[in-house]
Design a protein around this motif. Sequence first.
Motif, PDB file in Angstrom:
ATOM      1  N   THR A  52       0.906  -1.390  -0.276  1.00 21.35           N
ATOM      2  CA  THR A  52       0.136  -0.055  -0.330  1.00 21.35           C
ATOM      3  C   THR A  52       1.033   1.276  -0.041  1.00 21.35           C
ATOM      4  N   PHE A  53       1.080   2.329  -0.366  1.00 26.42           N
ATOM      5  CA  PHE A  53       0.680   3.736  -0.418  1.00 26.42           C
ATOM      6  C   PHE A  53       1.519   3.673   0.643  1.00 26.42           C
ATOM      7  N   GLY A  54       1.489   3.883   1.568  1.00 30.28           N
ATOM      8  CA  GLY A  54       1.597   4.077   2.674  1.00 30.28           C
ATOM      9  C   GLY A  54       2.882   2.986   3.672  1.00 30.28           C
ATOM     10  N   GLY A  55       2.977   2.102   2.722  1.00 35.16           N
ATOM     11  CA  GLY A  55       3.539   1.301   3.236  1.00 35.16           C
ATOM     12  C   GLY A  55       2.991   0.479   4.478  1.00 35.16           C
ATOM     13  N   GLY A  56       1.712   0.158   4.918  1.00 32.47           N
ATOM     14  CA  GLY A  56       0.697  -0.563   6.162  1.00 32.47           C
ATOM     15  C   GLY A  56       1.043  -1.419   5.775  1.00 32.47           C
ATOM     16  N   ALA A  57       0.999  -1.789   4.546  1.00 38.13           N
ATOM     17  CA  ALA A  57       0.749  -3.683   4.389  1.00 38.13           C
ATOM     18  C   ALA A  57       1.570  -4.002   3.231  1.00 38.13           C
ATOM     19  N   SER A  58       1.689  -5.209   3.331  1.00 42.78           N
ATOM     20  CA  SER A  58       1.954  -5.957   1.767  1.00 42.78           C
ATOM     21  C   SER A  58       1.527  -6.914   1.771  1.00 42.78           C
ATOM     22  N   VAL A  59       1.664  -8.199   0.880  1.00 37.63           N
ATOM     23  CA  VAL A  59       1.430  -9.450   0.474  1.00 37.63           C
ATOM     24  C   VAL A  59       2.667  -9.953  -0.304  1.00 37.63           C
ATOM     25  N   TYR A  60       2.497 -11.381  -0.082  1.00 36.26           N
ATOM     26  CA  TYR A  60       3.480 -11.810  -1.637  1.00 36.26           C
ATOM     27  C   TYR A  60       2.561 -12.726  -1.322  1.00 36.26           C
ATOM     28  N   ALA A  61       3.104 -13.247  -2.636  1.00 41.17           N
ATOM     29  CA  ALA A  61       2.784 -14.934  -2.978  1.00 41.17           C
ATOM     30  C   ALA A  61       3.525 -16.093  -2.962  1.00 41.17           C
ATOM     31  N   GLU A  62       3.068 -17.070  -2.443  1.00 43.49           N
ATOM     32  CA  GLU A  62       3.850 -18.201  -1.826  1.00 43.49           C
ATOM     33  C   GLU A  62       5.544 -18.043  -1.956  1.00 43.49           C
ATOM     34  N   PHE A  63       5.647 -18.112  -3.855  1.00 43.39           N
ATOM     35  CA  PHE A  63       6.579 -18.831  -3.825  1.00 43.39           C
ATOM     36  C   PHE A  63       7.287 -17.510  -3.403  1.00 43.39           C
ATOM     37  N   ALA A  64       7.448 -16.073  -3.386  1.00 41.18           N
ATOM     38  CA  ALA A  64       7.647 -15.101  -2.724  1.00 41.18           C
ATOM     39  C   ALA A  64       8.560 -15.174  -1.765  1.00 41.18           C
TER      40      ALA A  64
END
Length: 124
Positions: A52-64
Amino acid sequence: QVQLVESGGGSVQAGASLRLSCRVVGRSFLRYAMAWFRQVPGKEREFVSAITFGGGASVYAEFAKGRFAISNDNTKNTWDLQMNSLKAEDTAVYYCAAARRYSTDLVNHNYDYWGQGTQVTVSS
């Protein structure tokens, strides 16, 4: 006119690292989230990571998970994807993307802008 420009792709040996960068060129715009996708010829484009723009949330694919890290620098209008311990199966064209609107689902979000892609080739 908004353009996203990727850089940092290349050819490396398995186990090496690469850092991809995406920058906004042209008109600046408010964005809710930034992401990275990848595509292998003959296969559908797949989600890699988003933040997210504020950096408060991130998500990754399982392989990553555990190997890749997404970050953003809003003062420079850029976001990066640090890729470590690369494998041959990471070989693909990597695309950055940006979304203007809010969504609770960053993986399946309707991203508004896309870069032209940068090739990452990992040889075993």
